[in-house]
Design a protein around this motif. Structure first.
Motif, PDB file in Angstrom:
ATOM      1  N   GLN A 144       0.843  -1.194   0.000  1.00 54.35           N
ATOM      2  CA  GLN A 144       0.000   0.000   0.000  1.00 54.35           C
ATOM      3  C   GLN A 144       0.885   1.254   0.000  1.00 54.35           C
ATOM      4  N   SER A 147       2.638   1.597  -3.320  1.00 48.60           N
ATOM      5  CA  SER A 147       1.774   1.994  -4.429  1.00 48.60           C
ATOM      6  C   SER A 147       1.379   3.458  -4.307  1.00 48.60           C
ATOM      7  N   PHE A 183      -3.089  -4.792  -5.815  1.00 55.53           N
ATOM      8  CA  PHE A 183      -2.562  -3.429  -5.994  1.00 55.53           C
ATOM      9  C   PHE A 183      -2.299  -3.218  -7.487  1.00 55.53           C
ATOM     10  N   THR A 185      -1.777  -0.806  -9.472  1.00 60.41           N
ATOM     11  CA  THR A 185      -0.673   0.032  -9.970  1.00 60.41           C
ATOM     12  C   THR A 185       0.661  -0.715  -9.842  1.00 60.41           C
ATOM     13  N   LEU A 186       0.798  -1.514  -8.786  1.00 57.32           N
ATOM     14  CA  LEU A 186       2.047  -2.273  -8.633  1.00 57.32           C
ATOM     15  C   LEU A 186       2.097  -3.453  -9.604  1.00 57.32           C
ATOM     16  N   TYR A 189       3.163  -1.984 -12.703  1.00 57.63           N
ATOM     17  CA  TYR A 189       4.593  -1.621 -12.583  1.00 57.63           C
ATOM     18  C   TYR A 189       5.465  -2.854 -12.856  1.00 57.63           C
TER      19      TYR A 189
END
Ligand SMILES: N[C@@H](CCC(=O)N[C@@H](CS)C(=O)NCC(=O)O)C(=O)O
Length: 214
Positions: A144, A147, A183, A185-186, A189
Motif C-alpha cells: 500500500q 503503491s 494493488f 498500480t504495482l 509496474y
C-alpha cells in the motif's frame, strides 16, 4: 573481460525467474554486458570452492578477473556503476535510485520472503495457519505504501533505474499468491518491468536452463 555469474543447476522454481540470478542477468542485459553462467548444484554450493565465493553458500555470485562478489544487490550496484543506463547521472537522483535498491532488499523483500517461509518451509508447523494472515497483512501494508509513492508514475523516481530493477524482481515473487494483483498500480509496474527487452532476455536465459535447452 566477460564476467561469470552462478545460478542454480536446478532452480526450485522450475524456471519462473524468481531465483536472484535473474536480477543480475537482467542488469547485465540492460547495460549490454555479455556474461557467462556457471551452474551449481545445491551440494556444490555448500562446498569450500563455492563458499570461498559466497560465505552463505548461495547463488548468485559474480566473478570478473580477481573480483568476486556475492549479494544480488551489491552485484547489480557494481554493474550499474560500471556501465551507463541503470543509474542517473545527477548525484542526488543517483543516490535516490540506490536508496530504492536498498528499499527493495531491506524493506519490501523481507516480508515477502516471510510468506515463502510460512507457506513452504513452515507450512506443516502448528503455528503456520495463525502466522499466515499476519505475514500477509505486513506485505499488504508495505505494498500500500509503495503503491502510494509510485502513484501513476511508470517508475519509482524518474527514469527506469537499478532501484526499479530490484523492486520489480522482489515483487515478482508475490504474483502467485494473488496479493500483488490487489494493488493494480504495482501489478502494472511489475508488468512494465517484465516487458523490457532486457528482462525478457534474462528470463529466457534462465528458463533455458530449467527446460534443459541451455
Ligand atoms: N541476499 C542474497 C540472497 C541469496 C539467496 O537467498 N539465494 C538463494 C537463491 S535465490 C539460494 O541460493 N538459496 C539456496 C540456499 O540458500 O541454500 C542475495 O540477494 O543475493
Amino acid at each position: 573481460m566477460t564476467p561469470t555469474i552462478t545460478a542454480f543447476e536446478r532452480s526450485p522454481d522450475g524456471g519462473r525467474g524468481l531465483a536472484r540470478d535473474l536480477r543480475v542477468r537482467w542488469a547485465l542485459e540492460e547495460v549490454g554486458q555479455p556474461y557467462d553462467v556457471r551452474l551449481v548444484s545445491f551440494a556444490a554450493m555448500k562446498q569450500p570452492a563455492h563458499l570461498a565465493l559466497h560465505p552463505f553458500g548461495q547463488i548468485p555470485t559474480y566473478e570478473e578477473g580477481d573480483l568476486a562478489l556475492f549479494e544480488s544487490g551489491a552485484i547489480v550496484l557494481y554493474v550499474a556503476e560500471r556501465h551507463a543506463g541503470l543509474l542517473p547521472d545527477d548525484a542526488n537522483a543517483r543516490v535516490r535510485a540506490i536508496a530504492w535498491m536498498f528499499a527493495a532488499v531491506n524493506t519490501v523483500e523481507p516480508p515477502i520472503m516471510e510468506l515463502v517461509i510460512v507457506r513452504i518451509l513452515e507450512g506443516d508447523k502448528p503455528w503456520a495457519a495463525g502466522r499466515l494472515p499476519l505475514v500477509v497483512d505486513r506485505i499488504r501494508n508495505r505494498l500500500q505504501q509503495l503503491s502510494v509513492r509510485l502513484g501513476d508514475a511508470d517508475w519509482l523516481d524518474g527514469a527506469f533505474s537499478a532501484g526499479d530493477l530490484m523492486m520489480v524482481h522482489a515483487l515478482l515473487r508475490l504474483r502467485p499468491s494473488g496479493v500483488l494483483d490487489e494493488f493494480p498500480t504495482l501489478a502494472a509496474y511489475v508488468a512494465r518491468g517484465e516487458a523490457r527487452p532486457a528482462y525478457q532476455r534474462a528470463f529466457a536465459a534462465q528458463l533455458a536452463v530449467a527446460s534443459g535447452a541451455a
